[in-house]
Design a protein around this motif. Structure first.
Motif, short mmCIF file in Angstrom:
data_model
loop_
_atom_site.label_atom_id
_atom_site.label_comp_id
_atom_site.label_asym_id
_atom_site.label_seq_id
_atom_site.Cartn_x
_atom_site.Cartn_y
_atom_site.Cartn_z
N ASP A 8 1.02 -1.06 -0.13
CA ASP A 8 -0.39 0.22 -0.42
C ASP A 8 0.56 0.93 -0.06
N LEU A 9 2.18 1.18 0.74
CA LEU A 9 2.91 2.81 1.09
C LEU A 9 3.66 2.54 -0.65
N ALA A 10 3.78 1.87 -0.98
CA ALA A 10 4.42 1.97 -2.07
C ALA A 10 3.35 2.33 -3.27
N ALA A 11 2.49 1.81 -3.31
CA ALA A 11 1.18 2.24 -4.24
C ALA A 11 0.79 3.72 -4.04
N LEU A 12 1.72 4.27 -2.75
CA LEU A 12 1.26 5.35 -2.65
C LEU A 12 2.20 6.37 -3.30
N ALA A 13 3.22 5.94 -3.16
CA ALA A 13 4.79 6.13 -3.48
C ALA A 13 4.30 6.68 -5.09
N VAL A 14 3.85 5.53 -6.05
CA VAL A 14 3.54 5.87 -7.87
C VAL A 14 2.67 6.70 -7.63
N ASP A 15 1.59 6.74 -6.78
CA ASP A 15 0.55 7.98 -6.77
C ASP A 15 1.38 9.22 -7.10
N ARG A 16 2.12 9.26 -5.44
CA ARG A 16 3.35 10.70 -5.82
C ARG A 16 4.07 11.06 -6.91
N HIS A 17 4.37 9.88 -7.54
CA HIS A 17 5.05 9.76 -9.31
C HIS A 17 4.15 10.60 -9.90
N ALA A 18 3.29 9.62 -10.31
CA ALA A 18 1.99 9.93 -10.77
C ALA A 18 1.71 11.03 -11.85
N ASP A 19 1.52 12.01 -10.79
CA ASP A 19 1.57 13.17 -10.97
C ASP A 19 2.83 14.52 -12.36
N GLY A 20 4.13 13.63 -11.86
CA GLY A 20 5.23 14.81 -12.92
C GLY A 20 5.16 13.49 -13.51
N TRP A 21 5.10 12.22 -13.64
CA TRP A 21 4.57 11.76 -15.31
C TRP A 21 3.74 12.05 -15.98
N LEU A 22 2.39 12.46 -15.51
CA LEU A 22 1.47 13.27 -16.94
C LEU A 22 1.67 14.17 -17.22
N ALA A 23 2.19 15.30 -16.01
CA ALA A 23 2.26 16.21 -17.02
C ALA A 23 3.92 16.51 -17.50
N ARG A 24 4.67 15.46 -18.43
CA ARG A 24 5.39 14.90 -18.79
C ARG A 24 5.33 14.41 -19.87
N GLY A 25 3.58 14.21 -20.17
CA GLY A 25 2.59 13.61 -21.37
C GLY A 25 3.03 12.34 -21.51
N LEU A 26 3.86 11.58 -20.38
CA LEU A 26 3.35 10.03 -19.90
C LEU A 26 1.71 9.47 -20.41
N ARG A 27 2.06 8.47 -20.13
CA ARG A 27 0.77 7.78 -20.41
C ARG A 27 0.81 6.61 -19.14
N VAL A 28 0.04 6.29 -18.10
CA VAL A 28 0.54 6.10 -16.68
C VAL A 28 -1.12 5.24 -16.87
N ALA A 29 -1.00 3.62 -16.71
CA ALA A 29 -1.79 2.57 -16.88
C ALA A 29 -2.43 2.85 -15.40
N PRO A 30 -3.85 1.98 -15.22
CA PRO A 30 -3.85 1.69 -14.08
C PRO A 30 -2.79 0.71 -12.88
N LEU A 31 -3.02 1.32 -11.90
CA LEU A 31 -2.55 0.66 -10.90
C LEU A 31 -2.93 -0.85 -10.41
N GLY A 32 -2.28 -2.03 -10.91
CA GLY A 32 -3.25 -3.11 -10.36
C GLY A 32 -1.68 -3.70 -9.25
N TRP A 33 -2.71 -4.70 -8.78
CA TRP A 33 -2.65 -5.59 -7.97
C TRP A 33 -2.17 -6.88 -9.42
N ARG A 34 -0.79 -8.46 -9.06
CA ARG A 34 -0.59 -9.05 -9.47
C ARG A 34 -0.49 -10.64 -8.72
#
Length: 247
Positions: A8-34
């Motif tokens: 869960d903490l690792a997923a929150l870290a991805v959320d924090r990075h996602a805004d920056g990735w999206l601002a760069r024009g990158l596409r971020v797929a929905p987060l999922g559990w394997r």
């Protein structure tokens, strides 16, 4: 018993990075559990009762590969780069949130520069001159020659080896052109369209390739004759250079 990561903490870290990735024009797929042995993903952020790991997919319009980063609860991250030429998958140890942040940052930056190509290893004994004693790997790709320096121990082992198999089916390699050239002064990246002329020589113990580039620079490569590089280079360069290839 090794302490497991908090996904869960690792997923929150991805959320924090996602805004920056999206601002760069990158596409971020929905987060999922394997969550099973087949690697099936569930979209969304609802963790299962016993998740095995976390997965995020990132892509860019100018990227050569799609990045898929998996994180296992045992503390292993697997950045994977997937493109038309195939895939390259790596493994990184993650012991803390800071290390997970570093893996994400490094994987995204590498994905923005990586080139995926089918390549054939032609020699492990390649040097850049008679005074260069450290061996390197010489790769043949569809568009260039790639020489990457190895190390002292590899050089010692290769000196007593019997050479590469004559028929290597090749594999997908991923490389960052800028990082290759800045990694060591003896690394080489030689694009085929930029070659003005070349000379191939075979010897009892050592073979060589000397290349004159269109911009006036010159490269010299040497390798043990037991490696199949001379034959493979002849097959690749002859259609490109014709009479400009001296053998």
């Amino acid at each position: 018993m090794r302490r497991q990561l908090d996904l869960d903490l690792a997923a929150l870290a991805v959320d924090r990075h996602a805004d920056g990735w999206l601002a760069r024009g990158l596409r971020v797929a929905p987060l999922g559990w394997r969550h099973d042995a087949n690697g099936h993903l569930l979209p969304g952020r609802d963790p299962l009762s016993d998740p095995l790991g976390l997965v995020v997919q990132i892509a860019g319009d100018t990227w050569d590969a799609v990045l898929v980063v998996e994180l296992s609860r045992e503390g292993w991250a697997y950045p994977g780069y997937y493109g038309k030429a195939g895939a390259v998958r790596e493994r990184r140890r993650v012991r803390s949130p800071g290390e997970w942040d570093a893996v994400l940052n490094q994987a995204v930056e590498r994905a923005s520069r990586i080139r995926l190509q089918q390549a054939q290893l032609m020699a492990r004994t390649c040097t850049t001159g008679w005074l260069d004693w450290i061996h390197g790997e010489l790769w043949l790709t569809p568009t260039c020659l790639l020489r990457v320096r190895s190390g002292l121990m590899d050089s010692v082992v290769n000196s007593f080896g019997s050479g590469l198999p004559a028929r290597d089916q090749g594999r997908t390699v991923g490389y960052d052109p800028d990082r290759v050239l800045t990694g060591h002064r003896t690394n080489k990246l030689i694009p085929f369209p930029d070659i003005a002329r070349a000379r191939l020589r075979g010897g009892i113990t050592t073979s060589s390739l000397t290349v004159d580039m269109r911009d006036g620079t010159r490269h010299k490569l040497l390798w043990k004759s037991s490696d199949p590089a001379r034959r493979l280079l002849t097959d690749r360069l002859l259609p490109i250079l014709g009479a400009r290839l001296i053998r």
